[in-house]
Write an enzyme that holds these catalytic residues in place. Structure first.
Site, PDB file in Angstrom:
ATOM      1  N   LYS A  78     -15.082  29.888 -19.524  1.00 45.01           N
ATOM      2  CA  LYS A  78     -15.879  30.395 -20.649  1.00 45.01           C
ATOM      3  C   LYS A  78     -15.842  29.395 -21.792  1.00 45.01           C
ATOM      4  CE  LYS A  78     -16.441  34.665 -23.383  1.00 45.01           C
ATOM      5  NZ  LYS A  78     -15.863  35.999 -23.680  1.00 45.01           N
ATOM      6  N   SER A 153     -19.039  39.754 -23.319  1.00 46.73           N
ATOM      7  CA  SER A 153     -19.529  38.450 -23.693  1.00 46.73           C
ATOM      8  C   SER A 153     -19.313  37.367 -22.618  1.00 46.73           C
ATOM      9  CB  SER A 153     -18.836  38.013 -24.983  1.00 46.73           C
ATOM     10  OG  SER A 153     -17.450  37.847 -24.781  1.00 46.73           O
ATOM     11  N   SER A 177     -14.977  42.356 -22.653  1.00 47.70           N
ATOM     12  CA  SER A 177     -15.832  41.198 -22.367  1.00 47.70           C
ATOM     13  C   SER A 177     -15.608  40.526 -21.021  1.00 47.70           C
ATOM     14  CB  SER A 177     -15.671  40.146 -23.466  1.00 47.70           C
ATOM     15  OG  SER A 177     -16.431  40.518 -24.584  1.00 47.70           O
TER      16      SER A 177
END
Lengths: 486, 89, 477
Positions: A78, A153, A177
């Site tokens: 990420k 996210s 997330s």
């Protein structure tokens, strides 16, 4: 069969048996990225040294050197986790060109194990959102259906694993997330116990709530990755000093006698019929495997979302104050004064959702409001945590839906802001309470979208969660796990 | 208590249009509603002993970043320093 | 005219002289090239996290113990949020609700009597960087080397009533820091700085007046000037029928006046909240006991002991005590080597102080040791060498070291008390100084001194002066 469709545990075995090379895996992955990235937009940056790293691992294997089980396995990271020499943007204009001069502790672990980093994945800007639509680099599309969200996210990480653009991925989970995108994309995602994984190098959104999380096609894959990254870190004062057992090989499918709590508050009217049905059916699978199911009540859950928004915004307002255009990142052009530079840099560099949360956080910490807002939220946080800890005196794990619905259609989520926040209700309690929680694929909607269930445990009970998930996979013959290639 | 959105924006060093400001004001009102739904704070122990941290020994390590690394991401550099518009307080 | 009373409270920031910074392992050192002692943590890179330095906590706790504070065995750190280019994270990690040390006091000496100043709190926090300016760039330049240097902030109660009391308090704090070896206390390098809170009230009034905070006070003498200026300003304001507004002012020492920085209306809102990246600081009982044992005799105790036990004047006592090395030196001479405190004090404050002044060396940077000075003093007291010769020996000892006996022998400075050789010396001097001898015999009695002086000169300073005087007088009868 293309190698990108395989699980990490399979590839690991094949690599060590020298049936395949890391280079072959990585070439397959790169091919897959080439063919699908334009549809998914899972990555912000794809590395250009993937094959080089793969070859180095193959050389080590050829030399007969002892290698880590995850060596040579491609992993996506990420884009809010610092990677030395590799652009780390947080999906923000603010950090569009920021290249960290240091590795996050979890990245150091990946590199030491010889994992091959494929690139940096798309996300909601500074991890604020749950659809990956708040990204400066465009939204990510769900590999099951490109018109749908991959969640967020960590949407890029989930889409990459589910769509075969990586074998494993790191995400971060502040309020769901990792788990929510895992459930949207039909894969397994773990948010570890707070303090079990170093946050050093994870670009902060809400420090007291977030952890680096892991995403994989199945329980065994996530367990392997979690085992690699967990542990005390002298650079993160909030990591726990304890000994972790190796969970990478130890999952047991025998869950006879396991006590499973089913909290009524998590199966309310908000939950779609299909999702509720899938989770209930999964629970009966556990019963059939010999688990003991008990109904429980967690009334304080209703405070979770409000508490979460106050605490996370407060911390975010402080954590994101450092983006001022002085030392790194975006600076607005031709500013004549310091005040102008601060204001224009931050106003032009941050997206609207980030600015909104900074404002809310600044507000709740400001003089005259702190006691009524922040202190009240801290107190509620303690109540929520205590209630959950008490629940774990009676049950080993708690099962809930991960999210009220399968993946939302892109664009739908932005329409209903506060409604969207309330959908986080099942995931935020684990963050508020620092508990480990995992999303496990447990069904499909009639529209062909995955449904996930959440397994929650007491602090540091990751082993139990992996056991339960593994047992469920065995019992259901892995019919739900594995992304789009199942 | 009435919230002064412009004051909050100044504290956060953010600039908004009138329209954005009024949206923010709505959000803050909504937040105030959210807070009302929370239970009154309970008397609680401020500290729990299990939340104590290990301290670092006072050992200095050689420079982990060269000056070049330190300044590499800076928007504007002058004389080995980060350059900013003149500071006046 | 109404009489006013000045009320002063002080906030003293002192940098701690730990090896590494407070939250990272960067070198804590002054004077390096800009931005060369910086890491991801102290430059506030995204994702970096603080880890608290144990020594910084111990140093702060020792200061707390020295100032009679209660040490909180559990304390917390908080973020103080504000924007400035020298503050990389845009928040300073400090302590708000629960500081490390609370409720203490310092007994300080003001004009010979002890005044107790209460300490509200002492907490730990990180220093900010520095802003520089050069000829080329019109803006400001940011050097982050100082970011993360450990600081303690010592906050007094508003217990001081004059600039002299404030100065005495500051001197006491500085001496205490030095005695504990926890700060370099180099004012010119900014290792101690203070903010001054001043208000005035009519004598006899119970309530405090409105206070103003003065920042940018970079030396103790500037604090004295600032306080006096501010008190006069406030009194003049009240006398003219105005009221004092609560505000933050900046002291400009060069211009000798303060100017408004911030009024109450636009006061900073620091939005303190608990630092989520750090857990609680615990000081265990054992550690606390150990720290207690490490507290030496403190400045005021020492000064009073010198005055009461040794009979020093306040000036002498302060001159010795304010220099930690000098005080330790004197104490060693007296307690370990049995010297008389008065003689040691005398030597330390005259010849030795002059040498230090001339060479810019601290006592430790000379070759002198307590045992050697004690020996030298004992030699002069026993008449082995004269005072004059002693000064010569001392000069050698300071410059290049050595045993006083050995130096005395080498330089031939041993005092001559042999009657036969002194009689010969006196005869020679009388023979070669006809005029002074005649003067003396004609009643100018003060010519005797001159003749004795000539004896000393001819002997190279070794003649026993009292014997020489006696013999001269006898010879001229």
């Amino acid at each position: 069969m293309k190698l990108y469709k395989k699980k990490a545990c399979e590839l690991s075995r094949m690599l060590r048996e020298r049936k395949i090379s890391s280079e072959e895996i990585c070439r397959d992955i790169l091919e897959r990225i080439d063919s699908t990235e334009s549809s998914t937009n899972a990555y912000i940056t794809v590395c250009d040294d993937i094959i080089e790293h793969a070859k180095a691992i193959d050389k080590a294997v050829a030399e007969g050197r002892d290698i880590h089980p995850l060596a040579g396995i491609p992993i996506a990271v990420k884009d809010n986790i610092s990677t030395k020499g590799l652009r780390t943007t947080c999906a923000s204009r603010m950090l569009e060109n920021y290249v960290p001069p240091y590795d996050a502790q979890v990245i150091t672990r990946l590199r030491q194990a010889g994992m091959v980093i494929t690139g940096k994945t798309n996300m909601d800007e500074f991890a604020m959102g749950s659809s990956t639509e708040n990204s400066y680099f465009g939204c990510t599309h769900n590999p099951y259906n490109y018109d749908h969200s991959a969640g967020g996210s960590s949407g890029g990480s989930a889409a990459a694993v589910a769509g075969g653009e990586a074998i494993l991925a790191l995400g971060s989970d502040t309020g769901g997330s990792v788990r929510q995108p895992a459930s949207f994309c039909g894969i397994t995602g773990l948010k570890p116990t707070y303090g079990s994984v170093s946050r050093y190098g994870l670009i902060a959104f809400a420090s007291s709530l977030e952890q680096v999380g892991v995403l994989g096609k199945c329980a065994a894959d996530t367990a392997m990755l979690y085992s690699l990254i967990c542990g005390h870190d002298s650079k993160d004062a909030t990591t726990a000093r304890r000994v972790y057992s190796d969970l990478s090989t130890g999952s047991s499918y025998n869950i006879k006698g396991m006590k499973i709590g089913i909290p009524e508050e998590y199966f309310g009217a908000d939950v779609s019929e299909e999702s509720a049905k899938a989770v209930y059916e999964s629970i009966s699978c556990f019963e059939k495997m010999g688990a003991e199911v008990r109904r429980i009540s967690l009334p304080n859950t209703k405070y979770a979302v409000n508490t979460y928004y106050i605490i996370s915004s407060a911390e975010a307002s402080s954590n994101l104050a450092r983006y001022d255009g002085v030392r790194y990142g975006f600076r607005a052009e031709s500013c004549s004064s310091l005040a102008e530079m601060y204001e224009r840099t931050r106003s032009e560099g941050f997206g609207s959702e980030v600015k909104r949360r900074i404002m809310l956080g600044t507000f709740v910490l400001s003089s005259g409001f702190y006691d009524d807002y922040y202190k009240k939220a801290l107190s509620a946080r303690n109540m929520i945590r205590q209630e959950l800890l008490d629940a774990f005196k009676e049950c080993d794990i708690i099962i809930t839906p991960t999210y009220p619905t399968p993946a939302l259609r892109l664009g739908d989520s932005a329409a209903d802001r506060m409604g969207l926040y309330n959908s986080d209700i099942f995931t935020v309690p684990a963050n508020i309470s620092g508990l480990p929680a995992m999303s496990v694929p447990c069904g499909m909607s009639s529209a062909g979208l995955p449904i996930g269930m959440q397994l929650m445990g007491a602090p540091f009970s990751e082993q139990l969660l992996f056991n339960a998930a593994y047992a469920f996979e065995c019992f259901t013959d892995e019919c739900f796990a594995g992304g789009v290639f199942r | 208590m009435k919230t002064d959105v412009s004051h909050i924006a100044r504290l956060a060093h953010l600039r908004f249009s009138e329209q954005e400001l009024s949206q923010m004001e709505k959000d803050m009102t909504e937040l105030a509603e959210m807070v009302k739904e929370l239970p009154d704070p309970q008397e609680q122990a401020v500290f729990s002993e299990d939340n104590v941290m290990q301290l670092r020994e006072d050992d200095a390590e050689p420079m982990s970043l060269s000056r070049q690394d330190v300044l590499a991401n800076a928007p504007l550099v002058q004389s080995g320093c980060f350059a900013v518009p003149k500071t006046v307080e | 005219m109404t009489e006013y009373e000045v009320v002063i409270g002080l906030e003293v920031h002192a940098e701690l002289n730990t090896k590494s910074k407070i939250y990272c392992s960067c070198l804590n050192r002054f004077g390096l090239q800009p931005n060369t002692a910086v890491c991801p943590v102290c430059m506030g890179l995204p994702g970096a996290l603080p880890v608290l330095n144990k020594k910084a906590v111990e140093y702060a706790a020792r200061m707390g113990l020295a100032l009679n504070c209660r040490i909180n065995t559990l304390s917390r750190q908080d973020r103080k949020n504000y924007f400035y280019p020298d503050l990389p994270k845009a928040y300073q990690i400090s302590q708000a609700d629960v500081p490390l040390c609370e409720n203490g006091f310092a007994d300080v000496l003001v004009n010979g009597s002890v005044k107790r100043i209460r300490i509200n709190r002492i907490h730990i926090e990180e220093d900010a960087g520095k802003l520089l300016h050069d000829d080329v760039y019109e803006g400001s330049l940011v050097d982050l080397n100082r970011c993360g240097v450990p600081l303690i902030e010592i906050v007094s109660e508003p217990d001081m009533r004059s600039s002299a009391e404030a100065k005495a308090f500051l001197d006491n704090i500085k001496m205490t820091l030095q005695y504990l070896c926890i700060s370099d206390c180099r004012m010119q390098e900014g290792s101690i700085r203070c903010d001054v809170n001043v208000s005035v009230r009519k004598k006899g009034e119970a309530a405090f007046g409105t206070r103003c905070e003065m920042k940018n006070v970079n030396s103790f003498s500037a604090a004295v000037r600032g306080i006096e200026y501010e008190a006069n300003r406030q009194i003049a304001l009240i006398e003219a029928g105005g009221t004092v507004e609560q505000e933050t002012r900046r002291w400009d020492d060069a211009k000798g006046k303060s100017i408004v920085m911030r009024t109450k209306e636009n006061a900073q809102d620091y939005r303190y909240f608990p630092e989520p990246d750090l857990s609680l600081i615990e000081i265990e009982e054992d550690t606390l006991d150990e720290l207690k044992r490490s507290i030496p005799e403190l400045p005021t105790e020492k000064i009073l002991r010198y005055m009461n036990d040794f009979g020093f004047t306040e000036i002498e006592a302060v001159l010795i005590a304010e220099d930690k090395e000098r005080a330790a030196f004197l104490d060693a001479c007296v307690s370990e080597h049995g010297s008389s405190p008065g003689s040691i004090c005398n030597w330390l404050l005259t010849d030795i102080a002059k040498f230090q002044n001339d060479t810019g060396r601290s006592l430790g940077e000379t070759y002198l040791t307590p045992i050697q000075l004690s020996e030298l003093v004992s030699m002069t007291e026993k008449g082995v060498i004269s005072n004059t010769a002693g000064k010569k020996v001392l000069a050698v000892m300071l410059q290049s070291g050595g045993d006083p006996e050995e130096i005395t022998e080498r330089l031939g400075l041993r005092q001559n008390s042999d009657p036969d050789s002194l009689i010969r010396l006196v005869k020679e001097v009388i023979a070669s100084n006809e005029k002074p001898v005649a003067d003396y015999r004609n009643g100018k009695k003060n010519a005797l001194g001159y003749i004795v002086g000539q004896c000393m000169k001819r002997s190279g300073g070794t003649a026993n002066p009292s014997m020489a005087r006696e013999l001269v007088a006898k010879s001229l009868e």
